[in-house]
Design an enzyme around this catalytic site. Structure first.
Site, short mmCIF file in Angstrom:
data_model
loop_
_atom_site.label_atom_id
_atom_site.label_comp_id
_atom_site.label_asym_id
_atom_site.label_seq_id
_atom_site.Cartn_x
_atom_site.Cartn_y
_atom_site.Cartn_z
N ARG B 35 0.80 -1.21 0.00
CA ARG B 35 0.00 0.00 0.00
C ARG B 35 0.84 1.27 0.00
O ARG B 35 0.78 2.06 -0.91
CB ARG B 35 -0.95 0.00 1.21
CG ARG B 35 -2.00 1.07 1.09
CD ARG B 35 -3.08 0.95 2.14
NE ARG B 35 -3.77 -0.33 2.09
CZ ARG B 35 -4.65 -0.72 3.01
NH1 ARG B 35 -4.93 0.08 4.03
NH2 ARG B 35 -5.25 -1.89 2.92
N HIS B 81 -8.09 -3.00 -7.68
CA HIS B 81 -7.83 -2.28 -6.43
C HIS B 81 -9.10 -2.18 -5.60
O HIS B 81 -9.86 -1.23 -5.74
CB HIS B 81 -7.31 -0.88 -6.79
CG HIS B 81 -6.56 -0.21 -5.69
ND1 HIS B 81 -5.36 -0.66 -5.22
CD2 HIS B 81 -6.84 0.89 -4.95
CE1 HIS B 81 -4.92 0.13 -4.26
NE2 HIS B 81 -5.81 1.08 -4.07
N TYR B 125 -15.96 14.88 -14.38
CA TYR B 125 -15.66 15.99 -15.30
C TYR B 125 -14.32 15.83 -15.98
O TYR B 125 -14.15 16.17 -17.13
CB TYR B 125 -15.64 17.31 -14.54
CG TYR B 125 -16.96 17.68 -13.91
CD1 TYR B 125 -18.10 17.84 -14.71
CD2 TYR B 125 -17.07 17.88 -12.54
CE1 TYR B 125 -19.31 18.18 -14.13
CE2 TYR B 125 -18.28 18.22 -11.97
CZ TYR B 125 -19.39 18.36 -12.76
OH TYR B 125 -20.58 18.70 -12.19
#
Lengths: 189, 825
Positions: B35, B81, B125
């Site tokens: 991680r 993930h 966006y």
């Protein structure tokens, strides 16, 4: 949590006011869940030790895997159990095992052929939210099926040292512990 | 109670110590290994790797269309993930930010956040695709170069590391907090890292046994010759070579970073600090807020206004200063109390074979070379296997082509496909694959030219095999391939270093190590701009030329003083108020001929109504004892040079002045020299300096020359004993001449002096007069409008005292005239 337990905390603690005799910690079955479990255990050990002393604290064991073979659903609580389920149930469908292995992208080296039988689908439960309510009942909450771990303290001194090491302010002892025991950890990617 | 217990179900006992240790260890190791820490090979944490790999699978190259970030995040989350969408998006955003990444790996379209800490637009966006450079992370991934493992639900596979041709750990840097350990790696310059790798490859030894490893005897110092230090995308400057070296030698250290700030004159006697670069990872909006807060709480004084004028062209924070404040002091406070100066606490921890290690620079580079070695080897093995397979087919085809008629006959005589294959195999001793390939041949491949193609390909594949086999058997050739690929990266992606590296600590000036000691010209203008130019920016002209533009001065500015010195020399600046400040020549930024130079306030802490009038340049080797000063009204003073040894940043007093008088000239003397003082009306006095006894710093001087009414001192010079140089006198309208020093007899100090030149309306008054040094070959004359002419000293005639001289420089502009002269070697 303190309000739910009803016995107060710190100076106002009144053990006789405790409302429950079974307090069950149920966290996700991934490493983050384990982390939360350690934090909750620390909270009880440091602030409400009587609950542990009386044996009222339990840890729930949600399953790690759902193994679906045909229409049969099995739940596995460890990797070994999962392999066992597949081995004992999948013998009838041994054909084309290699093709399947390729199809789902398994590297033959890493996963022995037993694990990948036709019609076997494995779901790794990483969070309790991945289960339907009835599945959660079935596997983790129903007293008929579930396994609970009762938290006990055998050696108060050793327990105290462990909490200080893992949760205390000093980093070096923690680092040392991690380095010394790195090999025995179960990794979750 | 008993009834309740009956319902509890299966019960196990767990000891709290064991339970804690087990759970904690699982969590800690998972965070460390998969991680928070990057892999030393590709410099990526799992989330970054998965983003890049997912984009690779989606074919989002730099040439394809942008894709919605949400789609990429979904792909990463669903396939590889199993964590939150926001951490994935945050990681993706960071890879696209040009102020976070020295070399962004993702090309983002849309709002990806700003240095003000503005958040990026939501992932529905923004759009993204891989940057050009990311190709170098993934090249050869399909050639069985890296290990693939099952994803979290065992439906597909993902790579455990990328083939990474880029030395990405150093380029991208990294930051992560695991459990019990953390990492913080600064970004670097690609060109420098590649140079270090290329150097290392030359010295490296590859050991195949007992276990594969690479070793080299390269030292950190050698590597530091290439990698000067971190190179942040936000530029800035870093300090202290010993600490930088520490980081590379031990993997740990604290690197001081400063933003870039300059003091600018904004008119009306006010100045402003302009901040144009920030330290890495400093939030600009917070910095501005912090300055405002300090001003409000009166913790920082001297600031009158604060504006953030940053726009799409870059950062520009304007800190306007009060009239009476010292800009240098305010700037120092900004460094001290705000994040305009920060520390980068480097702690280079990365995973080597899944084990977290603190790494030094040498190990990182060795690991990189080792990684590339294995990748090139595996790639070559893959290509070799493919080539051999192809060769096998081609051999079959050749047999078919050579025995075309027999082959066709065999096929025609066979009943079924299988039959045909078996017959071919039997008759021509072919393998199954070869026979199949022959049967798959299209009829058009039997044309003569096509047959030639098979032959050509056969030879080519053979050549490839020979090359690959040779390569695989020869470690030094593999290293050569790695180096060639590095050179390719350098050629394609290298760019200029952005972060400036200062070898000294902040405040300690030892840039000398970096800067060559070379001749230079220092110019001082009448409004206090100081400029340093290399000597080559002037060219020799003929006498009477109009000059080239030597310096762009502000309106109504002119050249005050020019001196020729070496870049390592000390400079003592004397101001009209009688104070002295110190700096090194190289601290003045070298500028081109036509730039206006640096405002004096940027160099030294002078007050706003103070002005630099003269300066002395000297170095340790210079043999002089005293500093000789002269004022506008004819006062002179000499002081032991040791009194000028410890000069505070805020300056010290050099002479106490009478009202209305100004300190203008300064010169070093040996104690046995003769002093010359010249006046505007053409007078000159010569007296031995012995007549002036040495005085302390904070004292008045004594009379040097008695001035007539309206007259002022225009120059002061020192002539060493036994030397008989010439004097160069230049008049305001461009007339000039040389005069022998012998023509002047020594007098007592405080007299009126004798004529040095015939001052007429044609010549104008004396602009400047000075002794010509013995090694002088050329003279530079500067006009008030900034024109410069460089003359051969021999082209100026030697004339006697009471003469006008000849025209040396003409002026095309009205009101222009000679401002200053300087002699150069």
């Amino acid at each position: 949590m303190i309000i739910a337990l009803g016995m107060g905390i710190g100076e106002t603690i009144r053990f006789d006011k405790l409302r429950y005799q079974r307090i069950i910690i149920m966290t996700d079955a991934d490493v983050d869940g384990e982390h939360i479990e350690t934090l909750i255990l620390t909270f009880f050990y440091r602030h409400l030790p009587d609950i542990i002393k009386e044996g009222f604290l339990y840890i729930a064991q949600p399953p790690l895997y759902k193994v679906q073979i045909g229409k049969n659903i099995h739940y596995a609580y460890s990797d070994a159990e999962k392999d066992q389920i597949i081995r004992s149930n999948g013998k009838s469908n041994k054909t084309q095992a290699d093709d399947l292995a390729k199809a789902i992208g398994e590297e033959p080296k890493q996963s022995p052929p037993e694990e990948t039988k036709k019609g076997v689908s494995i779901q790794r439960y990483k969070g309790l939210g991945e289960m339907n309510p009835d599945q959660l009942w079935e596997t983790t909450m129903n007293p008929a099926n579930r396994i609970l771990k009762q938290v006990t303290v055998e050696d108060a001194e050793e327990a105290d040292a462990t909490f200080t090491m893992l949760m205390g302010d000093e980093v070096p002892p923690r680092k040392h512990f991690i380095q010394n025991n790195a090999k025995v950890a179960t990794l979750d990617v | 109670m008993t009834s309740l217990m009956a319902e509890i179900g299966k019960l196990q006992q767990t000891e709290i110590t064991g339970e804690m240790k087990r759970a904690y260890l699982d969590y800690a190791m998972s965070v460390i290994v998969s991680r928070a820490l990057p892999d030393v090979r590709d410099g990526l944490k799992p989330v970054h790797r998965r983003i890049l790999f997912a984009m690779h699978e989606l074919n989002l190259r730099h040439t394809s269309k942008y894709s919605k970030s949400a789609k990429i995040v979904g792909e990463v989350m669903g396939k590889y993930h199993p964590h939150g969408d926001m951490p994935i998006y945050d990681a993706l955003v960071r890879l696209a930010q040009d102020f976070s990444m020295r070399y962004p790996l993702i090309d983002g379209q849309g709002n990806f956040g700003s240095m003000d800490g503005d958040p990026p637009a939501a992932m529905r966006y923004t759009e993204a695709r891989m940057a050009t450079i990311s190709d170098e992370m993934l090249t050869d991934i399909e050639k069985e170069t890296v290990t693939f493992i099952s994803n979290f639900d065992a439906t597909i596979t993902e790579p455990t590391f990328l083939p990474a041709r880029l030395p990405n750990l150093l380029l991208m840097g990294s930051e992560g907090i695991a459990v019990g350990m953390a990492t913080k790696i600064p970004p670097h310059n690609l060109g420098e890292v590649i140079d270090a790798i290329s150097y290392m490859i030359k010295k490296i030894k590859v050991l195949e046994k007992p276990s594969f490893s690479v070793v080299s005897d390269v030292t950190i110092d050698e590597l530091l010759g290439f990698i000067k230090g971190p190179d942040f995308p936000t530029a800035g400057a870093i300090y202290d070579i010993s600490e930088i070296k520490n980081v590379y030698a031990t993997g740990k250290g604290r690197i001081l970073i400063r933003g870039k700030a300059e003091i600018e004159d904004i008119g009306q006697g006010k100045s402003a600090i302009i901040i144009t670069q920030l330290p890495y990872q400093v939030n600009k909006a917070l910095l501005v807020a912090r300055i405002a807060e300090l001003v409000k709480e009166k913790k920082m004084e001297g600031i009158s206004d604060l504006r953030d004028e940053s726009d799409r062209h870059g950062i520009r924070i304007v800190v306007e200063l009060k009239r009476d404040s010292s800009p240098k002091r305010v700037l120092n406070n900004l460094f001290k109390y705000t994040s305009l100066q920060t520390v980068f606490p480097a702690n280079i921890v990365a995973l080597v074979d899944s084990t977290p290690l603190t790494l030094n620079l040498k190990t990182i580079l060795e690991e990189y070379i080792k990684h590339r070695y294995l990748i090139v080897k595996k790639r070559s093995e893959f290509e070799l296997a493919q080539a051999k397979a192809r060769l096998h087919i081609l051999e079959g085809l050749k047999i078919a082509v050579d025995n075309l008629d027999a082959v066709i006959k065999t096929i025609r005589q066979s009943k079924t496909q299988e039959d045909a294959k078996e017959n071919l195999m039997k008759k021509f001793k072919l393998s199954d694959l070869q026979a199949t390939a022959i049967l798959d041949l299209q009829l058009r491949r039997l044309a003569a030219l096509e047959q030639q193609k098979i032959e050509d390909e056969y030879l080519m594949v053979k050549e490839t095999i020979a090359y690959l086999e040779d390569l695989l058997g020869n470690p030094s050739k593999i290293l050569k391939v790695i180096k060639d690929e590095c050179d390719y990266l350098k050629e394609k992606f290298t760019d200029e270093r952005r972060t400036r590296v200062y070898k000294g600590k902040v405040g300690e000036f030892s840039e000398e190590d970096l800067i060559p000691n070379e001749p230079t010209v220092i110019t001082l203008t009448t409004t206090g701009y100081i400029k340093r130019q290399s000597l080559t920016s002037f060219r020799t002209q003929q006498r009477g030329g109009k000059g080239v533009k030597g310096m762009t001065t502000k309106e109504e500015d002119g050249i005050q003083n020019i001196r020729y010195c070496m870049t390592h020399d000390n400079i003592l600046f004397f101001t009209n108020k009688g104070k002295v400040y110190q700096t090194k020549a190289y601290e003045i930024d070298e500028s081109s001929r036509a730039s206006k130079g640096t405002a004096a306030v940027n160099l030294i802490n002078i007050e706003s109504d103070e002005k630099i009038e003269s300066f002395i340049t000297y170095n340790k080797g210079d043999e002089f004892k005293y500093i000789f000063l002269a004022t506008r009204n004819g006062t002179v003073k000499k002081t032991d040079k040791n009194e000028f040894e410890n000069i505070r940043k805020s300056g010290i007093v050099a002479i106490k002045l009478d009202r209305g008088d100004e300190l203008v000239w300064s010169n070093p003397t040996t104690g046995n020299d003769d002093i010359f003082v010249y006046t505007r009306n053409g007078k000159c006095i010569r007296f031995p300096e012995k007549l002036v006894r040495p005085l302390g710093r904070a004292t008045r001087g004594v009379r040097g020359i008695k001035l007539s009414k309206d007259d002022l001192v225009v120059g002061m010079d020192v002539v060493r004993k036994g030397e008989n140089p010439q004097l160069l006198t230049i008049m305001e309208k461009g007339y000039g001449k040389k005069t022998k020093v012998l023509e002047f007899n020594a007098q007592s100090r405080g007299g009126m002096g004798v004529k040095i030149a015939e001052v007429t309306a044609k010549t104008g008054k004396v602009a400047s007069s000075q002794v010509i040094p013995h090694n002088c070959k050329e003279v530079i004359i500067t006009s008030r409008k900034g024109l410069v002419v460089r003359l051969d000293i021999n082209s100026i005639p030697q004339l006697s005292r009471a003469t006008q001289g000849v025209i040396l420089m003409r002026f095309s502009k009205e009101n222009d005239g000679v401002a200053a002269i300087t002699c150069v070697e």
